[in-house]
Design a protein around this motif. Structure first.
Motif, mmCIF file in Angstrom:
data_model
loop_
_atom_site.group_PDB
_atom_site.id
_atom_site.type_symbol
_atom_site.label_atom_id
_atom_site.label_comp_id
_atom_site.label_asym_id
_atom_site.label_seq_id
_atom_site.Cartn_x
_atom_site.Cartn_y
_atom_site.Cartn_z
ATOM 1 N N GLN A 116 -1.839 -2.524 7.610
ATOM 2 C CA GLN A 116 -1.748 -2.257 8.133
ATOM 3 C C GLN A 116 -0.786 -1.087 8.501
ATOM 4 O OE1 GLN A 116 2.062 -3.290 5.517
ATOM 5 N NE2 GLN A 116 1.227 -5.233 5.091
ATOM 6 N N LYS A 117 -2.908 -0.339 8.823
ATOM 7 C CA LYS A 117 -2.687 1.376 9.717
ATOM 8 C C LYS A 117 -1.843 1.405 11.165
ATOM 9 C CE LYS A 117 -7.211 1.365 10.921
ATOM 10 N NZ LYS A 117 -8.404 2.154 10.825
ATOM 11 N N LYS A 118 -1.900 0.675 11.879
ATOM 12 C CA LYS A 118 -1.747 0.478 13.141
ATOM 13 C C LYS A 118 0.049 0.097 13.034
ATOM 14 C CE LYS A 118 -5.972 -0.099 15.210
ATOM 15 N NZ LYS A 118 -7.055 -1.120 16.089
ATOM 16 N N THR A 119 0.606 0.092 11.970
ATOM 17 C CA THR A 119 2.272 -0.128 12.022
ATOM 18 C C THR A 119 2.503 0.524 11.303
ATOM 19 O OG1 THR A 119 2.276 -1.853 10.978
ATOM 20 C CG2 THR A 119 1.688 -3.382 12.764
ATOM 21 N N LEU A 120 2.507 1.564 10.663
ATOM 22 C CA LEU A 120 3.171 2.369 9.562
ATOM 23 C C LEU A 120 3.936 3.438 10.623
ATOM 24 C CD1 LEU A 120 0.130 3.636 7.151
ATOM 25 C CD2 LEU A 120 2.018 1.599 6.951
ATOM 26 N N GLY A 121 3.653 3.335 11.913
ATOM 27 C CA GLY A 121 4.854 3.682 12.344
ATOM 28 C C GLY A 121 5.054 5.718 11.683
ATOM 29 N N ASP A 122 5.776 6.453 11.736
ATOM 30 C CA ASP A 122 6.454 7.303 10.333
ATOM 31 C C ASP A 122 6.483 7.447 9.366
ATOM 32 O OD1 ASP A 122 6.963 8.564 12.961
ATOM 33 O OD2 ASP A 122 9.906 7.652 12.944
ATOM 34 N N ASN A 123 6.345 6.080 8.642
ATOM 35 C CA ASN A 123 5.558 5.877 7.367
ATOM 36 C C ASN A 123 4.329 6.391 6.719
ATOM 37 O OD1 ASN A 123 8.102 4.876 6.215
ATOM 38 N ND2 ASN A 123 7.718 2.733 7.714
ATOM 39 N N VAL A 124 3.678 6.622 7.770
ATOM 40 C CA VAL A 124 2.174 7.205 7.026
ATOM 41 C C VAL A 124 1.573 7.702 6.518
ATOM 42 C CG1 VAL A 124 1.710 8.480 9.148
ATOM 43 C CG2 VAL A 124 -0.065 7.406 8.420
ATOM 44 N N GLU B 35 5.393 -6.728 -3.747
ATOM 45 C CA GLU B 35 5.915 -6.069 -2.056
ATOM 46 C C GLU B 35 4.430 -6.073 -1.007
ATOM 47 O OE1 GLU B 35 6.911 -4.370 0.666
ATOM 48 O OE2 GLU B 35 8.821 -4.119 -1.114
ATOM 49 N N SER B 36 4.875 -6.692 -0.175
ATOM 50 C CA SER B 36 4.160 -7.019 0.790
ATOM 51 C C SER B 36 4.321 -5.850 2.288
ATOM 52 C CB SER B 36 4.846 -8.285 2.219
ATOM 53 O OG SER B 36 5.730 -7.951 2.712
ATOM 54 N N LYS B 37 4.996 -5.003 2.575
ATOM 55 C CA LYS B 37 4.762 -3.304 2.929
ATOM 56 C C LYS B 37 3.910 -2.151 2.200
ATOM 57 C CE LYS B 37 9.153 -4.649 5.805
ATOM 58 N NZ LYS B 37 8.146 -4.977 6.858
ATOM 59 N N ALA B 38 3.129 -2.387 3.067
ATOM 60 C CA ALA B 38 2.185 -1.084 2.645
ATOM 61 C C ALA B 38 3.062 -0.059 1.968
ATOM 62 C CB ALA B 38 0.764 -1.039 3.226
ATOM 63 N N TRP B 39 3.890 1.172 3.057
ATOM 64 C CA TRP B 39 4.776 2.139 2.857
ATOM 65 C C TRP B 39 6.114 1.963 1.186
ATOM 66 C CZ3 TRP B 39 9.441 2.763 4.156
ATOM 67 C CH2 TRP B 39 10.461 1.807 4.751
ATOM 68 N N VAL B 40 6.333 0.150 1.511
ATOM 69 C CA VAL B 40 7.177 0.901 0.475
ATOM 70 C C VAL B 40 6.429 0.427 -0.832
ATOM 71 C CG1 VAL B 40 9.210 -1.269 -0.611
ATOM 72 C CG2 VAL B 40 9.097 -0.964 1.614
ATOM 73 N N MET B 41 5.416 -0.170 -1.019
ATOM 74 C CA MET B 41 4.180 -0.081 -2.363
ATOM 75 C C MET B 41 4.017 1.159 -2.615
ATOM 76 S SD MET B 41 0.995 -2.384 -3.278
ATOM 77 C CE MET B 41 0.389 -2.277 -3.966
ATOM 78 N N ALA B 42 4.074 2.451 -1.379
ATOM 79 C CA ALA B 42 3.637 3.477 -1.629
ATOM 80 C C ALA B 42 4.193 4.767 -1.940
ATOM 81 C CB ALA B 42 3.043 4.002 -0.008
ATOM 82 N N GLU B 43 5.716 3.946 -1.607
ATOM 83 C CA GLU B 43 6.555 4.876 -2.463
ATOM 84 C C GLU B 43 6.773 4.836 -3.774
ATOM 85 O OE1 GLU B 43 9.299 6.819 -1.433
ATOM 86 O OE2 GLU B 43 9.802 6.882 0.826
ATOM 87 N N SER B 44 6.743 3.224 -4.359
ATOM 88 C CA SER B 44 6.846 2.935 -5.333
ATOM 89 C C SER B 44 6.126 3.609 -7.167
ATOM 90 C CB SER B 44 6.961 1.460 -5.749
ATOM 91 O OG SER B 44 6.962 0.719 -7.272
ATOM 92 N N LEU B 45 4.256 3.384 -5.798
ATOM 93 C CA LEU B 45 3.559 3.824 -6.731
ATOM 94 C C LEU B 45 3.634 5.532 -6.824
ATOM 95 C CD1 LEU B 45 0.148 2.437 -5.034
ATOM 96 C CD2 LEU B 45 0.588 2.422 -7.576
ATOM 97 N N ASP B 46 4.455 6.349 -5.655
ATOM 98 C CA ASP B 46 4.262 7.726 -5.967
ATOM 99 C C ASP B 46 5.812 7.873 -6.778
ATOM 100 O OD1 ASP B 46 4.083 10.082 -4.481
ATOM 101 O OD2 ASP B 46 5.512 10.144 -3.550
ATOM 102 N N ALA B 47 6.358 6.631 -6.696
ATOM 103 C CA ALA B 47 7.550 7.495 -7.719
ATOM 104 C C ALA B 47 7.036 7.405 -9.322
ATOM 105 C CB ALA B 47 8.992 6.183 -8.296
ATOM 106 N N ILE B 48 5.895 6.163 -9.990
ATOM 107 C CA ILE B 48 5.369 5.981 -10.852
ATOM 108 C C ILE B 48 4.229 7.373 -11.225
ATOM 109 C CG2 ILE B 48 3.240 5.378 -12.073
ATOM 110 C CD1 ILE B 48 4.340 2.788 -10.603
ATOM 111 N N MET B 49 3.380 8.498 -10.390
ATOM 112 C CA MET B 49 2.782 9.302 -10.294
ATOM 113 C C MET B 49 4.065 10.237 -10.664
ATOM 114 S SD MET B 49 -0.002 9.228 -7.749
ATOM 115 C CE MET B 49 0.808 8.844 -6.029
ATOM 116 N N ASP B 50 5.063 10.745 -9.791
ATOM 117 C CA ASP B 50 6.530 11.443 -10.065
ATOM 118 C C ASP B 50 6.993 11.412 -11.565
ATOM 119 O OD1 ASP B 50 6.176 12.515 -7.714
ATOM 120 O OD2 ASP B 50 7.887 11.972 -7.417
ATOM 121 N N ILE B 51 7.062 10.181 -12.077
ATOM 122 C CA ILE B 51 7.517 10.071 -13.774
ATOM 123 C C ILE B 51 6.572 10.762 -14.391
ATOM 124 C CG2 ILE B 51 8.181 8.458 -15.315
ATOM 125 C CD1 ILE B 51 8.857 6.588 -13.018
ATOM 126 N N TYR B 52 4.961 9.862 -14.403
ATOM 127 C CA TYR B 52 4.618 10.157 -15.455
ATOM 128 C C TYR B 52 3.162 11.647 -14.647
ATOM 129 C CZ TYR B 52 5.755 6.334 -17.331
ATOM 130 O OH TYR B 52 6.736 4.949 -17.914
#
Length: 648
Positions: free
Chosen positions: A606-614, A557-574
């Motif tokens: 990408q921190k300056k382009t995250l918008g609502d996904n920060v 994944e190229s987008k940091a916020w989509v990658m963050a969603e995936s990592l967050d889902a993994i943390m929830d599962i485990y």
């Protein structure tokens, strides 16, 4: 954890009734206008609108309006300085020129969207627009003299187009709102609430404009509070067969305005909100199938021309569809969480470690503040059967009706409207699922069936290129599964890897990041439900499959916020200790260790382009290292239990 904040969706309409203009379906006609070179054609039109001849001006303005159906041309016109050319015509002495210029600018703004709004405001379109309202409409009243009927209608059209232009600009650009506050346009517009003097259509477009102008605007709200009694009286208007659609459109606009006002009022506003909900419920009770049946019986199959009585029927039906769309948008906003996440701050500071806190809470219910509606509103939703009415709007138009409506321009416009209505219904359902109790949503079994039905739409029925439908429907799926995961609903044991495959393929193939994120969360919640139950060999295989998939997303994944969603889902599962063995089998610690540097690097870039996904990025950035450390400690503890007990 780290769920993306739901956005308030402002209702954006292209005219006073909330309908999508038939011009949206006539881009081919706009192309026919430009037989010659684009630049030559534009220059010819620019020359016409600057002519001293009134007829040439009007011809040029009409051509501008037609050409603006092409969004690229609309943007180019705005960037060419059309505001400076047409702006002065807004205060022309000829009422037809004023109406034509306001209409042309309104369509350029509508079709050119953000780029056009920015250019129009940069070129100071607000100055002549405000001058028009102040010079011609502060003391204006439509004359009742029959001999002046033509003049009255022209003046009325000029006013409606000007207010619609203001509405579009205020809805999409904060600078327009700021300028409107400075010019005190609210005080001018509120006089047009009087339907006895100005009529339903003028009152409605004015109300719609103020609805956008009052969004998060305390200055406007304070002035509107003086009109509260008038607005409540309008909410009680009774409709007849002759004006039913007009009254419904007006009451829906009033409802939205009163709810905006209630956000700035005390507890006494609850009675107002409850009255507003009753209007929303009444509007959503209108049967779309009956309206479509009426349309298919009168719309010609081959020709676009039909009688005036049939045309009136079509317009009334479309007004009602537009009112229902706005009702769903108002309801979705009423159910949305407007609290800013505390993590919407400085990403650079979110790496801080909290000494002595390895046992970090990973439970979504504890980590997040659960925001719910007041009990009175929930009871009103239940008594009005709001959830059922919203779900009814998610049903697709049947194929036979589609085939008939596709035969002409008006029918295509209706289908476009029904598609938008369906998408808004899914988004509204998403918000309702997030805040209502399980019983109010029909119970666990009904929610599971709802999830399966929407899944059929997403993975079987929907056009893969229909991003709007996919985004709204997957958002509803995500919310439903998230609620089911919290109560550990036991409906998913029978699902197999084959059932999982469409979700995996959907994430791989979809180009839209929001849809991919919804699918990531759906997969994460699916796995979370499986690990929360007594696991079987089959369920363990599914959880491992989902985990591998989520980890793989993080590497591609190229987008940091989509990658963050995936990592967050993994943390929830485990998150729970009971998952330690499964985590060790997959080597979750080692794989996350390898991913963290890439994630943090993307985040910084990408921190300056995250918008609502920060919010999600900040949350994951703060938690991922602690999560790894905690799981690492658990792994060591499980490897050396005797030593650990001795130390204890």
């Amino acid at each position: 954890m780290g769920k993306q904040r739901r956005e308030r969706r402002k209702p954006h309409k292209k005219n006073p009734t909330g309908l999508s203009s038939v011009k949206d379906f006539q881009e081919e006609e706009a192309a026919n206008v430009i037989d010659e070179d684009r630049e030559t054609a534009l220059q010819r039109v620019y020359d016409e609108i600057q002519s001293v001849n009134v007829e040439e001006k009007l011809s040029g303005l009409q051509t501008l309006e037609s050409m603006s159906c092409d969004s690229g041309l609309a943007i180019q016109m705005a960037q060419d300085g059309i505001a400076k050319m047409v702006g002065p015509l807004l205060v022309d002495s000829n009422v037809l020129v004023r109406a034509g210029s306001a209409s042309a600018l309104r369509y350029i703004a509508d079709n050119g969207k953000a780029d056009a709004h920015k250019s129009l405001l940069k070129d100071d379109i607000m100055t002549p627009l405000c001058s028009l309202l102040k010079q011609h409409y502060v003391d204006w009243q439509p004359t009742l003299n029959q001999s002046d009927k033509s003049r009255r209608n022209d003046e009325k059209e000029a006013f409606i187009q000007a207010v619609t232009l203001l509405w579009t600009l205020c809805e999409n650009n904060e600078l327009a709102v700021k300028y409107s506050n400075e010019e005190d346009l609210v005080s001018i517009l509120t006089k047009f609430f009087d339907t006895a003097i100005y009529g339903m259509d003028i009152a409605t477009v004015t109300m719609q404009c103020l609805l956008s102008l009052s969004e998060d605007n305390s200055a406007a709200i304070q002035k509107l509070q003086d009109c509260e009694d008038t607005l409540l009286q309008l909410l009680c208007l009774e409709s007849s067969n002759a004006n039913s659609s007009e009254v419904i459109c007006l009451k829906i606009a009033v409802t939205g305005l009163l709810i905006n006002m209630s956000n700035y009022m005390g507890s006494s506003s609850m009675s107002i909100v409850l009255k507003a909900i009753a209007v929303l419920s009444e509007t959503l009770s209108i049967n779309c199938e009956q309206l479509l049946s009426k349309l298919t019986s009168i719309l010609p199959h081959e020709k676009n021309a039909f009688s005036s009585s049939h045309k009136k029927t079509v317009q009334e039906c479309r007004k009602l569809f537009g009112a229902q769309q706005q009702a769903l948008e108002i309801l979705a906003n009423l159910c949305s969480d407007d609290l800013e996440n505390e993590n919407d701050s400085d990403l650079e500071n979110s790496d801080c470690e909290i000494e002595g806190v390895d046992d970090v809470c990973m439970d979504d219910k504890l980590c997040k503040m659960n925001v719910s509606l007041p009990l009175e509103i929930i009871e009103a939703f239940n008594s009005c059967d709001i959830v059922k009415k919203v779900r009814e709007k998610t049903v697709a138009v049947d194929k036979d009706t589609v085939e008939i409506l596709e035969q002409n321009v008006e029918g295509k416009a209706v289908l476009y409207q029904m598609h938008t209505l369906r998408c808004r219904a899914y988004l509204c359902l998403n918000n309702l699922v997030s805040i209502l109790e399980i019983d109010a949503l029909g119970g666990l079994e009904d929610m599971y069936r709802m999830w399966l039905n929407i899944g059929t739409v997403v993975f079987k029925d929907a056009n893969p290129s229909d991003t709007e439908l996919l985004e709204s429907a997957t958002a509803a799926m995500r919310s439903i599964l998230q609620r089911l995961s919290k109560v550990k609903a036991n409906f998913f044991n029978q699902l197999t890897l084959d059932d999982l495959q469409p979700m995996l393929n959907g994430e791989r193939q979809c180009t839209n990041a929001n849809v991919r994120t919804n699918l990531i969360r759906i997969l994460g919640n699916f796995a979370l439900i499986l690990v929360s139950k007594e696991t079987t060999p089959e369920s363990r295989v599914l959880v491992k499959q989902v985990t591998d998939f989520l980890l793989n997303i993080c590497t591609t994944e190229s987008k940091a916020w989509v990658m963050a969603e995936s990592l967050d889902a993994i943390m929830d599962i485990y998150a729970e200790d009971e998952t330690d063995q499964l985590a060790n089998e997959i080597d979750i610690v080692g794989k996350l260790h390898a991913l963290v540097p890439a994630f943090k690097n993307k985040m910084r870039q990408q921190k300056k382009t995250l918008g609502d996904n920060v919010a999600i990025v900040s949350t994951v950035n703060a938690n991922i290292t602690r999560f790894i450390r905690y799981k690492e400690k658990r792994k060591l503890s499980n490897m050396h239990p005797a030593t650990d007990r001795a130390q204890t």
